[in-house]
Design a protein around this motif. Sequence first.
Motif, PDB file in Angstrom:
ATOM      1  N   THR A   1      27.753   9.524 -34.176  1.00  0.00           N
ATOM      2  CA  THR A   1      29.061  10.004 -33.763  1.00  0.00           C
ATOM      3  C   THR A   1      29.731   8.998 -32.840  1.00  0.00           C
ATOM      4  OG1 THR A   1      30.277  11.900 -32.855  1.00  0.00           O
ATOM      5  CG2 THR A   1      28.224  11.312 -31.757  1.00  0.00           C
ATOM      6  N   ILE A   2      31.063   8.998 -32.873  1.00  0.00           N
ATOM      7  CA  ILE A   2      31.880   8.186 -31.974  1.00  0.00           C
ATOM      8  C   ILE A   2      32.882   9.136 -31.331  1.00  0.00           C
ATOM      9  CG2 ILE A   2      33.496   6.268 -31.757  1.00  0.00           C
ATOM     10  CD1 ILE A   2      32.244   5.082 -34.308  1.00  0.00           C
ATOM     11  N   CYS A   3      32.854   9.203 -30.001  1.00  0.00           N
ATOM     12  CA  CYS A   3      33.699  10.157 -29.278  1.00  0.00           C
ATOM     13  C   CYS A   3      34.546   9.440 -28.230  1.00  0.00           C
ATOM     14  CB  CYS A   3      32.837  11.199 -28.580  1.00  0.00           C
ATOM     15  SG  CYS A   3      31.742  12.087 -29.702  1.00  0.00           S
ATOM     16  N   GLU A   4      35.705  10.031 -27.944  1.00  0.00           N
ATOM     17  CA  GLU A   4      36.592   9.435 -26.934  1.00  0.00           C
ATOM     18  C   GLU A   4      36.478  10.111 -25.576  1.00  0.00           C
ATOM     19  OE1 GLU A   4      40.809  11.660 -27.737  1.00  0.00           O
ATOM     20  OE2 GLU A   4      40.303   9.955 -29.008  1.00  0.00           O
ATOM     21  N   ASN A   5      35.638  11.164 -25.479  1.00  0.00           N
ATOM     22  CA  ASN A   5      35.444  11.831 -24.185  1.00  0.00           C
ATOM     23  C   ASN A   5      34.085  12.531 -24.183  1.00  0.00           C
ATOM     24  OD1 ASN A   5      35.778  14.424 -25.488  1.00  0.00           O
ATOM     25  ND2 ASN A   5      37.978  14.037 -25.441  1.00  0.00           N
ATOM     26  N   THR A   6      33.693  12.989 -22.997  1.00  0.00           N
ATOM     27  CA  THR A   6      32.379  13.612 -22.878  1.00  0.00           C
ATOM     28  C   THR A   6      32.333  14.992 -23.519  1.00  0.00           C
ATOM     29  OG1 THR A   6      32.938  14.419 -20.669  1.00  0.00           O
ATOM     30  CG2 THR A   6      31.750  12.328 -20.813  1.00  0.00           C
ATOM     31  N   ALA A   7      33.442  15.708 -23.548  1.00  0.00           N
ATOM     32  CA  ALA A   7      33.450  17.028 -24.194  1.00  0.00           C
ATOM     33  C   ALA A   7      33.090  16.896 -25.673  1.00  0.00           C
ATOM     34  CB  ALA A   7      34.813  17.694 -24.031  1.00  0.00           C
ATOM     35  N   GLY A   8      33.709  15.944 -26.347  1.00  0.00           N
ATOM     36  CA  GLY A   8      33.397  15.705 -27.757  1.00  0.00           C
ATOM     37  C   GLY A   8      31.963  15.248 -27.947  1.00  0.00           C
ATOM     38  N   LEU A   9      31.488  14.406 -27.036  1.00  0.00           N
ATOM     39  CA  LEU A   9      30.118  13.913 -27.119  1.00  0.00           C
ATOM     40  C   LEU A   9      29.124  15.067 -27.011  1.00  0.00           C
ATOM     41  CD1 LEU A   9      28.021  11.572 -27.099  1.00  0.00           C
ATOM     42  CD2 LEU A   9      28.200  11.647 -24.605  1.00  0.00           C
TER      43      LEU A   9
ATOM     44  N   LEU B   1      17.491   3.866 -35.723  1.00  0.00           N
ATOM     45  CA  LEU B   1      17.881   4.194 -34.360  1.00  0.00           C
ATOM     46  C   LEU B   1      19.183   4.978 -34.438  1.00  0.00           C
ATOM     47  CD1 LEU B   1      17.440   3.696 -31.284  1.00  0.00           C
ATOM     48  CD2 LEU B   1      18.904   1.688 -31.557  1.00  0.00           C
ATOM     49  N   ARG B   2      19.151   6.249 -34.066  1.00  0.00           N
ATOM     50  CA  ARG B   2      20.337   7.113 -34.128  1.00  0.00           C
ATOM     51  C   ARG B   2      21.087   6.993 -32.810  1.00  0.00           C
ATOM     52  NH1 ARG B   2      17.669  12.380 -34.363  1.00  0.00           N
ATOM     53  NH2 ARG B   2      16.270  11.147 -33.112  1.00  0.00           N
ATOM     54  N   VAL B   3      22.362   6.573 -32.890  1.00  0.00           N
ATOM     55  CA  VAL B   3      23.141   6.344 -31.675  1.00  0.00           C
ATOM     56  C   VAL B   3      24.462   7.100 -31.691  1.00  0.00           C
ATOM     57  CG1 VAL B   3      22.142   4.047 -31.355  1.00  0.00           C
ATOM     58  CG2 VAL B   3      24.320   4.271 -32.507  1.00  0.00           C
ATOM     59  N   ALA B   4      24.943   7.367 -30.471  1.00  0.00           N
ATOM     60  CA  ALA B   4      26.277   7.919 -30.267  1.00  0.00           C
ATOM     61  C   ALA B   4      27.033   6.938 -29.385  1.00  0.00           C
ATOM     62  CB  ALA B   4      26.194   9.280 -29.580  1.00  0.00           C
ATOM     63  N   ILE B   5      28.336   6.901 -29.563  1.00  0.00           N
ATOM     64  CA  ILE B   5      29.212   6.063 -28.741  1.00  0.00           C
ATOM     65  C   ILE B   5      30.232   6.989 -28.103  1.00  0.00           C
ATOM     66  CG2 ILE B   5      30.927   4.208 -28.749  1.00  0.00           C
ATOM     67  CD1 ILE B   5      29.538   3.227 -31.380  1.00  0.00           C
ATOM     68  N   ALA B   6      30.399   6.879 -26.791  1.00  0.00           N
ATOM     69  CA  ALA B   6      31.417   7.661 -26.093  1.00  0.00           C
ATOM     70  C   ALA B   6      32.133   6.747 -25.105  1.00  0.00           C
ATOM     71  CB  ALA B   6      30.795   8.843 -25.355  1.00  0.00           C
TER      72      ALA B   6
ATOM     73  N   ASP C   1      33.110  12.851 -16.030  1.00  0.00           N
ATOM     74  CA  ASP C   1      32.559  11.499 -16.112  1.00  0.00           C
ATOM     75  C   ASP C   1      31.208  11.498 -16.818  1.00  0.00           C
ATOM     76  OD1 ASP C   1      30.411  12.014 -14.268  1.00  0.00           O
ATOM     77  OD2 ASP C   1      31.795  11.692 -12.607  1.00  0.00           O
ATOM     78  N   GLY C   2      30.729  10.319 -17.099  1.00  0.00           N
ATOM     79  CA  GLY C   2      29.479  10.174 -17.827  1.00  0.00           C
ATOM     80  C   GLY C   2      28.276  10.753 -17.097  1.00  0.00           C
ATOM     81  N   PHE C   3      28.250  10.645 -15.758  1.00  0.00           N
ATOM     82  CA  PHE C   3      27.127  11.188 -15.006  1.00  0.00           C
ATOM     83  C   PHE C   3      27.034  12.706 -15.182  1.00  0.00           C
ATOM     84  CE2 PHE C   3      27.868   7.300 -12.394  1.00  0.00           C
ATOM     85  CZ  PHE C   3      26.647   6.694 -12.658  1.00  0.00           C
ATOM     86  N   SER C   4      28.168  13.383 -15.123  1.00  0.00           N
ATOM     87  CA  SER C   4      28.184  14.833 -15.328  1.00  0.00           C
ATOM     88  C   SER C   4      27.728  15.192 -16.737  1.00  0.00           C
ATOM     89  CB  SER C   4      29.589  15.391 -15.082  1.00  0.00           C
ATOM     90  OG  SER C   4      29.987  15.146 -13.760  1.00  0.00           O
ATOM     91  N   ALA C   5      28.157  14.395 -17.701  1.00  0.00           N
ATOM     92  CA  ALA C   5      27.757  14.645 -19.085  1.00  0.00           C
ATOM     93  C   ALA C   5      26.248  14.482 -19.253  1.00  0.00           C
ATOM     94  CB  ALA C   5      28.503  13.716 -20.033  1.00  0.00           C
ATOM     95  N   ILE C   6      25.682  13.447 -18.640  1.00  0.00           N
ATOM     96  CA  ILE C   6      24.244  13.216 -18.740  1.00  0.00           C
ATOM     97  C   ILE C   6      23.483  14.433 -18.200  1.00  0.00           C
ATOM     98  CG2 ILE C   6      22.317  11.849 -17.837  1.00  0.00           C
ATOM     99  CD1 ILE C   6      24.265   9.419 -17.914  1.00  0.00           C
TER     100      ILE C   6
ATOM    101  N   LEU D   1      27.437   4.912 -23.478  1.00  0.00           N
ATOM    102  CA  LEU D   1      28.261   5.844 -22.726  1.00  0.00           C
ATOM    103  C   LEU D   1      29.084   5.150 -21.653  1.00  0.00           C
ATOM    104  CD1 LEU D   1      28.954   8.834 -22.047  1.00  0.00           C
ATOM    105  CD2 LEU D   1      26.936   8.833 -20.563  1.00  0.00           C
ATOM    106  N   ASP D   2      30.393   5.349 -21.714  1.00  0.00           N
ATOM    107  CA  ASP D   2      31.292   4.907 -20.653  1.00  0.00           C
ATOM    108  C   ASP D   2      31.122   5.903 -19.508  1.00  0.00           C
ATOM    109  OD1 ASP D   2      33.375   4.190 -18.986  1.00  0.00           O
ATOM    110  OD2 ASP D   2      34.913   4.269 -20.530  1.00  0.00           O
ATOM    111  N   ILE D   3      30.656   5.437 -18.380  1.00  0.00           N
ATOM    112  CA  ILE D   3      30.407   6.324 -17.244  1.00  0.00           C
ATOM    113  C   ILE D   3      31.716   6.752 -16.591  1.00  0.00           C
ATOM    114  CG2 ILE D   3      29.378   6.417 -14.929  1.00  0.00           C
ATOM    115  CD1 ILE D   3      27.336   6.571 -17.228  1.00  0.00           C
ATOM    116  N   ASP D   4      32.705   5.891 -16.574  1.00  0.00           N
ATOM    117  CA  ASP D   4      33.971   6.161 -15.884  1.00  0.00           C
ATOM    118  C   ASP D   4      35.065   6.499 -16.890  1.00  0.00           C
ATOM    119  OD1 ASP D   4      35.915   6.332 -13.929  1.00  0.00           O
ATOM    120  OD2 ASP D   4      36.256   4.172 -13.858  1.00  0.00           O
ATOM    121  N   MET D   5      35.169   7.803 -17.222  1.00  0.00           N
ATOM    122  CA  MET D   5      36.190   8.262 -18.164  1.00  0.00           C
ATOM    123  C   MET D   5      37.027   9.356 -17.509  1.00  0.00           C
ATOM    124  SD  MET D   5      34.506   8.408 -21.966  1.00  0.00           S
ATOM    125  CE  MET D   5      32.948   9.202 -21.621  1.00  0.00           C
ATOM    126  N   PRO D   6      38.258   9.543 -17.980  1.00  0.00           N
ATOM    127  CA  PRO D   6      39.077  10.648 -17.474  1.00  0.00           C
ATOM    128  C   PRO D   6      38.413  11.989 -17.777  1.00  0.00           C
ATOM    129  CG  PRO D   6      40.390   9.156 -18.832  1.00  0.00           C
ATOM    130  CD  PRO D   6      38.954   8.749 -18.979  1.00  0.00           C
TER     131      PRO D   6
END
Length: 121
Positions: free
Chosen positions: A34-42, A5-10, A64-69, A56-61
């Motif tokens: 991958t492990i990222c601290e923001n959606t741009a990196g993700l 199972l290939r996963v990413a963490i943001a 946000d996660g919804f926009s990234a999705i 995915l943390d939906i509420d980030m500076p």
Amino acid sequence: MSAKLRVAIADDEPLARKRIARLLAAHDWVDIVTICENTAGLLQQLHQHPVDAIFLDIDMPGEDGFSAIARLPPPLPRIVDDRRRGERFHPSRRRGDAGVAALADELIDLAVAVAGDVAQH
């Protein structure tokens, strides 16, 4: 499971990233891509390294996660969102290891669902 199972963490919270990564790394059938601290990196990482699931943390500076999705390339991976673990995992609200156990249950459910998807391809 033959395929991992290939996963990413943001997540913008370092403690949350570390705890999720530690929980996932305990399973030999999980590959943390991958492990990222923001959606741009993700988003940058996902264009190079597709995954089956994103924690995915939906509420980030910033974005946000919804926009990234909405900007993820198809096919869309499964999303485990921060709203489902917020009370259990946020460092300022976490009480004991109940949050880790609850997230482990979510991981098992996710793995079963994704394993079926991976096996079909």
